[in-house]
Structures are given as C-alpha cells and as structure tokens.
Enzyme design. Structure first.
Site, PDB file in Angstrom:
ATOM      1  N   HIS A 237       0.808  -1.104   0.031  1.00 31.60           N
ATOM      2  CA  HIS A 237       0.175  -0.118  -0.021  1.00 31.60           C
ATOM      3  C   HIS A 237       0.847   1.218   0.064  1.00 31.60           C
ATOM      4  O   HIS A 237       2.034   1.308   0.700  1.00 31.60           O
ATOM      5  CB  HIS A 237      -0.877  -0.063   1.316  1.00 31.60           C
TER       6      HIS A 237
ATOM      7  N   VAL B  26       1.446   3.870   1.975  1.00 31.30           N
ATOM      8  CA  VAL B  26       1.934   4.196   3.079  1.00 31.30           C
ATOM      9  C   VAL B  26       3.313   3.534   3.495  1.00 31.30           C
ATOM     10  O   VAL B  26       4.024   3.579   4.479  1.00 31.30           O
ATOM     11  CB  VAL B  26       0.990   4.524   4.209  1.00 31.30           C
ATOM     12  N   LYS B  27       3.133   2.318   2.818  1.00 29.51           N
ATOM     13  CA  LYS B  27       4.327   1.130   3.359  1.00 29.51           C
ATOM     14  C   LYS B  27       5.690   1.590   2.797  1.00 29.51           C
ATOM     15  O   LYS B  27       5.723   2.277   2.167  1.00 29.51           O
ATOM     16  CB  LYS B  27       3.824  -0.251   3.040  1.00 29.51           C
ATOM     17  N   HIS B  28       6.624   0.546   2.961  1.00 28.36           N
ATOM     18  CA  HIS B  28       8.114   1.069   2.577  1.00 28.36           C
ATOM     19  C   HIS B  28       8.219   1.055   1.101  1.00 28.36           C
ATOM     20  O   HIS B  28       9.048   2.078   0.457  1.00 28.36           O
ATOM     21  CB  HIS B  28       8.976  -0.087   3.365  1.00 28.36           C
TER      22      HIS B  28
END
Ligand SMILES: *Cc1c(COP(=O)(O)O)cnc(C)c1O
Length: 381
Positions: free
Chosen positions: A177, A179-181
């Site tokens: 997603h 917002v992830k790394h």
C-alpha cells in the site's frame, strides 16, 4: 500538512510501468515472477507469492494452513483490522492477545495463556517495523506444533537477532500500500519457507486452479483443473513492474527512515509528557511508523486534543490503531468487550503516530519536533 506516510515515485518507476503497458501481458505475465524474485532475493527466502493486497496475503496464510470453522487463531489486539479479519474470512475465531505496553508488540506471556487445543495459528504483528519476539513465540508454539504467521506489513527490511523479517515466522504477509516501505499502489506478498505452502498459496490466489492463463497459452492447451477453493487475488504485471522498480530504492529509503527516527529519538529523549516506543535489544527496526505514547494523564480526550493541535500546525499525526476487539463487528460477532486486553486498550487511547517517510526533508522533521515539544510543554504548563 505533512502526512504521516507517503509514497515516492520517480521517472524510473513510471518508465517501468509504461513498459508493461506497451507489452503483451498486463497480468499473469513475466513481471509477476520478476517482482517475486526481487523480493525473495532481497529477503533471502525460498518462496514469495505476489497477491493484490496485504490483506489477501494474510488470508492466503490462513488458507494454506488449512484454518477453518472451529479453529482459533491468536492475534494481537492492537493492529489493523485485516490481521484478525483474515481468520474470520476462513470461518475461524480470532483470539485476542494483549500487547507489551512499551513496544506494542504481542506479549508472549499473554499468548501462552490463550493457547487451547483449538489454536491453529499464532499471528504476530511486527508493529511499526519492529519484529516481535519470535523466539519466545516459537517456544510457546513448538510443543503444540502451532504454526507462526507474521503480519510483516510494517516491517519489510527489519531484522531481529540478525534474522530478516520473512524468515522469522513460517509465513509472512507483506503489504505494498502507498504508505508502506515500497508501493505497487495496492499489493501484497506472502513469504513462505515451506514449498507446500508456496504451492497452495499460488493456487489460492487464482481460484484454486492448477495453471494460469499464460501457462496454458504457452502449452497450447485449454484444459485445467480446480483442485481447491480459491479467489482472484492476482497482482497485475503493471503493479509488479512498479514493485520491482521500487525495490531498487528500498535500502536507501530504509536508511532515511532510520535516520529520521534517530533524530526524533534524540530530540524527544527526556521529554516529560510522552515517550517514544521502546526498541528491544537485537532489533534492526524498519520504521514504518514512529509512534509516541502520551502520559496516562492525557487520557483519550487529551490525546484527541493533541491530535487536533498538531494537525492545526500542519503535522499529519495519526493513530495506529484502535483495538480490534472493540470494533462493533467484533463485539457483535464474537461478544468481545472492554477488559479483554487491558494493556492494549490503555495504549490505544494514548498513542500518536508522527510523520515518517523517506520523502521528508530535514526542515519538515524539525517542524514536527518543534510542534510536538511546544504542544506537550504548553499542556504541562
Ligand atoms: C497495511 C496493513 C495490512 C493490510 O494491507 P493492505 O495491503 O492494505 O491490504 C495488514 N496489516 C497491517 C498491520 C497493515 O499495516
């Protein structure tokens, strides 16, 4: 507003996606295996199965373990709802375990108390990017032959005692997603150590059918067999190409996230109205989130005020998460109630997530620090 998390996309990412759009395969094509190999190679794991969300990866983990009605799955109370929902998708009962108030990681002693003959999996969440105490969880699970599942959606690139997330549990779910790394827009991956789990996950992501469309096209055959019940959880080549391009930047981004966290740690050392979460010995943190815990005197109302004050200053603070067992769905379906996980319930009223992502400038980091220190001092005065 400085958001708590944000993706980074560059011209190489755009070129990689455009290349797939001009190719023959928008889905089930060669970019899928390319992305799986990029992640498996990075983590040094034998099997990685791309799926279309982190939630699908968690669902696949439950399915390949054969979890079904009558089974119990231990999950931490303080997590994103998808961790527990995955057990419910399979008809199982999620059993909520409490967390360690200093780290918000699942508390192995509480897990031990909640194991029953019906326990079919223990799911740990590597919260904020800090791996759980998997060694302690393994010691509880092994005598009962209970498999361990990591919700590693926060923790790509983290290690504990030198072992990378992906190798700490039997199965590990990752999310891509934004917002992830790294991101594939939506996307996820199931990491498996056992080849039988890998085979089952590949069938599960594509209707339980034993071959995919491209394999049949290449062999010139129309026949296939559906051998188990599966879903369409495939991750398209378009997204996989983006993921492979993003992986090239992961180490640089992890370093930036860690550097920002170190600046926060230093600025907040000795602050008297709140404490950053603790990091346990042997942990190489991946810092998906930077979370502070306000003093108990704030209470839920004081925390909500602090959240609003920070946002008024342009700081996109957030909360990860309300406890899962107090959502209306869980109260109604499983009769869960306050008091089930006291440490998690108390923490959930006091935590705030501060902005942390690889694209933040030093100026933005300083703005966050100034706002947090000014607002907590103002309240203390
Ligand atoms: C992001 C996340 C998920 C779900 O991932 P999606 O890709 O959004 O489906 C699950 N668990 C945790 C802890 C997450 O942070």
């Amino acid at each position: 507003m400085i958001p708590y998390g944000r993706h980074s996309i560059d011209d190489d990412d755009i070129a990689a996606v455009a290349g797939v759009l001009r190719s023959d395969w928008l889905t089930t094509g060669p970019a899928v295996a390319g992305f799986e190999q990029a992640v498996a190679g990075y983590l040094d794991v034998p099997h990685a199965v791309a799926v279309n969300t982190g939630t699908a990866a968690l669902h696949a983990a439950m399915a390949v373990l054969g979890i079904g009605p009558g089974d119990e799955v231990i999950v931490p109370c303080l997590t994103f709802v998808a961790t527990a929902n995955a057990a419910v998708f399979q008809g199982a009962r999620p059993v909520f375990a409490d967390i360690d108030p200093a780290t918000l990681l699942i508390d192995p002693r509480d897990v031990a108390r909640r194991v029953t003959p019906r326990t079919k999996a223990i799911v740990g969440v590597d919260y904020a990017g800090q791996p759980c105490d998997w060694r302690a969880l393994r010691a509880i699970a092994e005598p009962h032959e209970i498999p361990l599942v990591a919700d590693g959606c926060h923790a790509l690139g983290a290690r504990r005692d030198g072992i990378a997330v992906g190798r700490l549990a039997d199965l590990t779910a990752l999310s891509f997603h934004p917002v992830k790394h790294i991101t594939t827009a939506e996307g996820g991956m199931l990491i498996a150590l056992d080849p039988a789990h890998d085979r089952k996950a590949r069938a599960f992501r594509s209707h339980g059918i034993d071959t995919d469309w491209r394999e049949r096209a290449e062999k010139g055959t129309f026949s296939y067999a559906m051998t188990s019940l599966g879903w369409n959880y495939r991750l398209p080549d378009v997204n996989c190409a983006l993921g492979t391009s993003q992986m090239k930047k992961l180490d640089r981004w992890l370093a930036r996230r860690r550097a920002i966290a170190a600046i926060y740690d230093q600025a907040f050392a000795g602050a008297n109205a709140f404490t950053p979460l603790a990091t346990e010995r042997g942990v190489e943190h991946a810092y998906h989130l930077y979370v502070i815990r306000l003093d108990a005197s704030y209470g839920a109302v004081g925390r909500a005020e602090m959240h609003a004050r920070l946002r008024a200053r342009g700081i996109g603070a957030n909360v990860h998460y309300p406890v899962v067992h107090l959502h209306p769905f869980y109260r109604e379906r499983f009769a869960t109630a306050p008091g089930l996980c006291p440490a998690g319930e108390q923490a959930a009223d006091l935590i705030l997530t501060l902005p942390l992502h690889q694209g933040m400038s030093d100026t933005e980091v300083a703005q966050v620090i100034d706002a947090v220190l000014a607002e907590t001092r103002a309240r203390a005065a």
